[in-house]
Design a protein around this motif. Structure first.
Motif, PDB file in Angstrom:
ATOM      1  N   ARG A  38      -6.596  -0.607  -7.456  1.00 20.42           N
ATOM      2  CA  ARG A  38      -5.465  -0.670  -6.514  1.00 20.42           C
ATOM      3  C   ARG A  38      -5.587   0.424  -5.457  1.00 20.42           C
ATOM      4  N   MET A  45      -6.938  -1.693   2.884  1.00 17.13           N
ATOM      5  CA  MET A  45      -5.822  -2.045   3.754  1.00 17.13           C
ATOM      6  C   MET A  45      -5.803  -1.125   4.973  1.00 17.13           C
ATOM      7  N   ARG A  49      -7.657  -2.291   9.922  1.00 13.23           N
ATOM      8  CA  ARG A  49      -7.502  -2.137  11.364  1.00 13.23           C
ATOM      9  C   ARG A  49      -8.489  -1.147  11.954  1.00 13.23           C
ATOM     10  N   THR A 129       4.867   4.621  -9.590  1.00 15.42           N
ATOM     11  CA  THR A 129       4.650   3.248 -10.058  1.00 15.42           C
ATOM     12  C   THR A 129       3.863   3.319 -11.375  1.00 15.42           C
ATOM     13  N   PRO A 130       3.494   2.185 -11.955  1.00 19.30           N
ATOM     14  CA  PRO A 130       2.688   2.272 -13.187  1.00 19.30           C
ATOM     15  C   PRO A 130       1.327   2.936 -12.986  1.00 19.30           C
ATOM     16  N   MET A 131       0.956   3.248 -11.772  1.00 15.01           N
ATOM     17  CA  MET A 131      -0.318   3.924 -11.517  1.00 15.01           C
ATOM     18  C   MET A 131      -0.290   5.320 -12.144  1.00 15.01           C
TER      19      MET A 131
ATOM     20  N   ASP B 103       3.627   5.588   3.248  1.00 13.61           N
ATOM     21  CA  ASP B 103       2.209   5.700   3.559  1.00 13.61           C
ATOM     22  C   ASP B 103       2.027   5.551   5.064  1.00 13.61           C
ATOM     23  N   LEU B 106      -0.260   2.998   6.933  1.00 12.00           N
ATOM     24  CA  LEU B 106      -0.013   1.560   6.836  1.00 12.00           C
ATOM     25  C   LEU B 106       1.216   1.159   7.642  1.00 12.00           C
ATOM     26  N   THR B 107       1.349  -0.133   7.882  1.00 15.45           N
ATOM     27  CA  THR B 107       2.543  -0.626   8.556  1.00 15.45           C
ATOM     28  C   THR B 107       3.683  -0.718   7.552  1.00 15.45           C
ATOM     29  N   GLU B 110       3.009  -3.518   5.101  1.00  9.78           N
ATOM     30  CA  GLU B 110       1.912  -3.159   4.199  1.00  9.78           C
ATOM     31  C   GLU B 110       2.361  -2.139   3.158  1.00  9.78           C
ATOM     32  N   VAL B 113       3.918  -4.175   0.526  1.00  7.68           N
ATOM     33  CA  VAL B 113       2.971  -5.046  -0.168  1.00  7.68           C
ATOM     34  C   VAL B 113       2.083  -4.234  -1.115  1.00  7.68           C
ATOM     35  N   ILE B 114       1.536  -3.131  -0.633  1.00  5.62           N
ATOM     36  CA  ILE B 114       0.645  -2.355  -1.505  1.00  5.62           C
ATOM     37  C   ILE B 114       1.440  -1.789  -2.674  1.00  5.62           C
ATOM     38  N   TYR B 115       2.709  -1.453  -2.418  1.00  6.71           N
ATOM     39  CA  TYR B 115       3.542  -0.963  -3.516  1.00  6.71           C
ATOM     40  C   TYR B 115       3.707  -2.044  -4.585  1.00  6.71           C
ATOM     41  N   ARG B 117       1.586  -4.282  -5.176  1.00  6.07           N
ATOM     42  CA  ARG B 117       0.280  -4.382  -5.841  1.00  6.07           C
ATOM     43  C   ARG B 117       0.135  -3.304  -6.914  1.00  6.07           C
ATOM     44  N   TYR B 118       0.694  -2.114  -6.646  1.00  4.37           N
ATOM     45  CA  TYR B 118       0.652  -1.063  -7.675  1.00  4.37           C
ATOM     46  C   TYR B 118       1.392  -1.529  -8.933  1.00  4.37           C
ATOM     47  N   PHE B 119       2.348  -2.434  -8.731  1.00  2.00           N
ATOM     48  CA  PHE B 119       3.095  -2.989  -9.864  1.00  2.00           C
ATOM     49  C   PHE B 119       2.471  -4.290 -10.361  1.00  2.00           C
ATOM     50  N   ASP B 120       1.262  -4.572  -9.959  1.00  5.21           N
ATOM     51  CA  ASP B 120       0.516  -5.744 -10.409  1.00  5.21           C
ATOM     52  C   ASP B 120       1.105  -7.071  -9.945  1.00  5.21           C
ATOM     53  N   ARG B 123      -0.737 -10.957  -4.642  1.00  2.00           N
ATOM     54  CA  ARG B 123      -0.614 -10.658  -3.222  1.00  2.00           C
ATOM     55  C   ARG B 123       0.450 -11.539  -2.569  1.00  2.00           C
ATOM     56  N   ARG B 162      11.259  -0.553  -0.418  1.00  2.00           N
ATOM     57  CA  ARG B 162      10.060  -0.407  -1.233  1.00  2.00           C
ATOM     58  C   ARG B 162      10.417  -0.217  -2.708  1.00  2.00           C
TER      59      ARG B 162
END
Ligand SMILES: Nc1ncnc2c1ncn2[C@@H]1O[C@H](COP(=O)(O)OP(=O)(O)OP(=O)(O)O)[C@@H](O)[C@H]1O
Ligand SMILES: [Mg+2]
Lengths: 283, 321
Positions: A38, A45, A49, A129-131, B103, B106-107, B110, B113-115, B117-120, B123, B162
């Motif tokens: 991740r 990501m 750009r 987060t879970p990370m 972050d 990122l936008t 994003e 979205v990436i957050y 993803r950290y929670f599995d 996408r 978020r």
């Protein structure tokens, strides 16, 4: 409002951790790491750009190699190492490849990581987060390796195009450079975790510059005379020796020693990084 | 097993607390930031931490958020131990830290979205939720903007959006509305209230008394790492404040010399830098007495007491009896 229904919150059992005793060489936080990819995804990501920045990494080898090809080779001619006669360019190009793997890994793991750690505070949010810290440490190192892989491949292609490769074994130089990158990224990140401000980064050049110049990069180990043992303490020396062996297609027992040196450095760095990140991020 | 499963397994028995803390401590070197506090938060509750700067609220919130190891005492969330089950607990938390930690590379979208993803989240799911949540905090038009140029209040709203990406069971909000304009604050209160109605447990810290009164079922007042009072907002007001408060303003810098007129006209009084407060059952009577004493305030105001008065009474450093 469907998005705010707590009943559907994902609850997934943590995956059983692999029980290989060999994994004991990894620090505990890395062993329980489940989501390093991740962290890599976040990097991708970011670069979605700004990918042209990555191109800069392709120019570096080109300039290095051209300068050797055009300039140094004419002056020096050939060189004899362990009974093999090589053109000087063939001698130096593998060293440049190893050095560029080192530089890339050091840059990523010092400046970039320091910025994210101290200023952007990227990891603070990630760890809510879970990370875990292991995911952060491993993810960042894996990212440095992926970049290293790209650059080494570019370097190799450039070398081949300029006629500086001498054996099919040179293909092994890519994984070798990834190993060099692993070792330097892990130690680089470990050092970064001790840095207090940007001025401390002066030390990075103070260390990498002599490594670059005195790792049997420009002349063979034999020419260092009785100081040869000092050169052998340089991790870059072991990287250079490996890439050079690959380019010459010479397989010997010495390779095991070089690989062991770099692996030891990588895992030592990983242990320090894991401990320090835990200390810095989980206050 | 989740807290919810436990609750249904022994229906009728008291519901297990979502958060249980006893003797909870946090130490930084020799400095004790949280000094042995006890509290329980029940599922579905809105629970607040109130206290002056440096009271230890954020330190407590970080321990609850499983990003700061405890220095002593017991802490359990969903019946789990943060030291052992951090990732499993954090999976069910939404966290709005005091300082936005967005972050910047990122936008806005994003970031969400990436957050996810950290929670599995997949996408597609992360993108879907990000879209809904940006709508929820009214930032849809800024979705593709970078985070950096957003105003402070907008960043706050992105952080709140978020924190909801994983549909948390427990939402931790450290001064959620600091930096928001009044309208945005009211909108956020409304959103939080809706979340609460959907069963989300809220734990928040705040300096705004109206926020605590509006949102919290129960709150604790912290000072210097300790809990100095607890109860519902109404209980706290009844216990620690009088029915009414008289506010007297005098010429700047003359509060000290005018204090004598306020002394004894109510139950007690307090000299603040800009005014003198008199706590009394009947504010008008107190004002009449003060004027009879010879007070010549530039302005006088009688109002009902609020949580602010409780706060001042319990933590105010200018307290004079
Ligand atoms: N990482 C840290 N290292 C050392 N001391 C800390 C650290 N974090 C907090 N403290 C100290 O702990 C005390 C409590 O801080 P905390 O942030 O919990 O207060 P707070 O109640 O949230 O205050 P505020 O209302 O200003 O946000 C403060 O004195 C602070 O200086
Ligand atoms: Mg705070």
């Amino acid at each position: 409002m469907t998005i705010l229904d707590p009943a559907s919150a994902p609850v997934r059992a943590p995956r059983a951790s692999a029980g290989f005793p060999l994994l004991r060489i990894l620090p505990p936080v890395v062993r329980i790491s489940r989501r390093p990819h991740r962290m890599v995804e976040r990097q991708l990501m970011c670069y979605r750009r700004t990918w042209p920045i990555l191109l800069s990494g392709f120019f570096e080898p080109l300039f290095y190699l051209l300068s050797i090809r055009v300039g140094l080779s004419k002056l020096v001619g050939t060189i004899s190492v362990d009974g093999h006669v090589l053109s000087y360019a063939e001698f130096v190009a593998p060293a440049m490849m190893a050095a560029s793997a080192m530089n890339g890994a050091v840059y990523d793991s010092t400046m970039n990581v320091f910025h994210k750690l101290k200023y952007a505070r990227v990891y603070d949010a990630v760890l809510a987060t879970p990370m875990t810290v292991g995911d952060v440490a491993l993810g960042e190192i894996v990212w440095a390796l992926i970049r290293g892989l790209l650059y080494s491949t570019a370097f190799l292609v450039t070398m081949a195009v300029l006629g500086l490769t001498s054996s099919w074994w040179i293909l092994a130089s890519v994984p070798i450079c990834v190993l060099i990158g692993f070792a330097f990224a892990a130690v680089g990140m470990a050092c970064t975790s001790y840095m207090r401000g940007w001025t401390d980064f002066e030390w990075v050049a103070t260390v990498t510059m002599p490594l670059f110049l005195f790792s049997a990069t420009f002349y063979p180990l034999a020419s260092y005379g009785r100081w040869g043992w000092v050169v052998q303490l340089s991790p870059l020396y072991h990287g250079v020796a490996l890439v050079r062996a690959a380019n010459a297609g010479v397989v010997s027992w010495g390779i095991v020693g070089h690989v062991a040196f770099l692996l030891t450095m990588a895992f030592a760095g990983l242990w320090v990084v894991s401990r320090r990140l835990q200390f810095l991020l989980l206050k | 097993m989740t807290a919810g499963d436990e609750a249904s397994a022994n229906a009728g028995a008291p519901v297990a607390p979502l958060i249980h803390a006893s003797g909870l401590r946090k130490q930084f070197g020799d400095f004790v930031a949280v000094d042995g506090i006890d509290f329980d938060v029940q599922p579905g509750e809105a629970f607040g931490f109130l206290g002056p700067n440096g009271a230890g609220k954020s330190s407590t919130m970080r321990m609850i958020g499983c990003t700061s190891p405890t220095s002593g005492g017991t802490l359990q969330l969903f019946g789990l131990d943060p030291a052992k089950d951090g990732p499993a607990i954090r999976r069910r938390l939404g966290v709005v830290p005091q300082m936005d930690s967005l972050d910047n590379e990122l936008t806005v979208e994003e970031n969400l979205v990436i957050y996810g993803r950290y929670f599995d989240l997949s996408r597609a799911e992360a993108r879907r939720r990000a879209k809904d949540l940006l709508d929820f905090v009214q930032l849809t038009d800024r979705a593709t903007s970078r985070v950096e140029p957003l105003s402070g209040g907008m960043k706050r709203r992105v952080t709140i959006a978020r924190s909801l990406i994983n549909q948390p069971d427990l939402l931790l909000l450290d001064e959620p509305t600091t930096g928001l304009d009044p309208q945005a604050r009211h909108i956020l209160w409304d959103r939080l209230y809706r979340l609460k109605q959907q069963g989300v447990t809220l734990v928040l810290t705040t300096h705004y008394m109206d926020e605590a009164e509006q949102l919290c079922d129960r709150l604790v007042v912290m000072d210097a790492g300790k809990i100095v009072a607890q109860g519902s907002p109404r209980q706290l007001i009844d216990e620690h404040a009088t029915r009414e408060v008289l506010e007297l303003r005098f010429r700047a810098g003359s509060n000290a010399e005018n204090e004598q007129y306020a002394a004894g006209v109510g139950d007690r009084h307090e000299v603040l830098p800009d005014r003198i407060l008199v706590y009394a059952h009947n504010g008008d009577e107190a004002l009449a007495k003060a004027i009879a004493n010879g007070a010549q305030p530039e302005s006088a105001l009688v109002r009902r007491s609020t949580l602010e008065d409780v706060f001042l009474r319990l933590t105010g450093r200018t307290l004079v009896e």
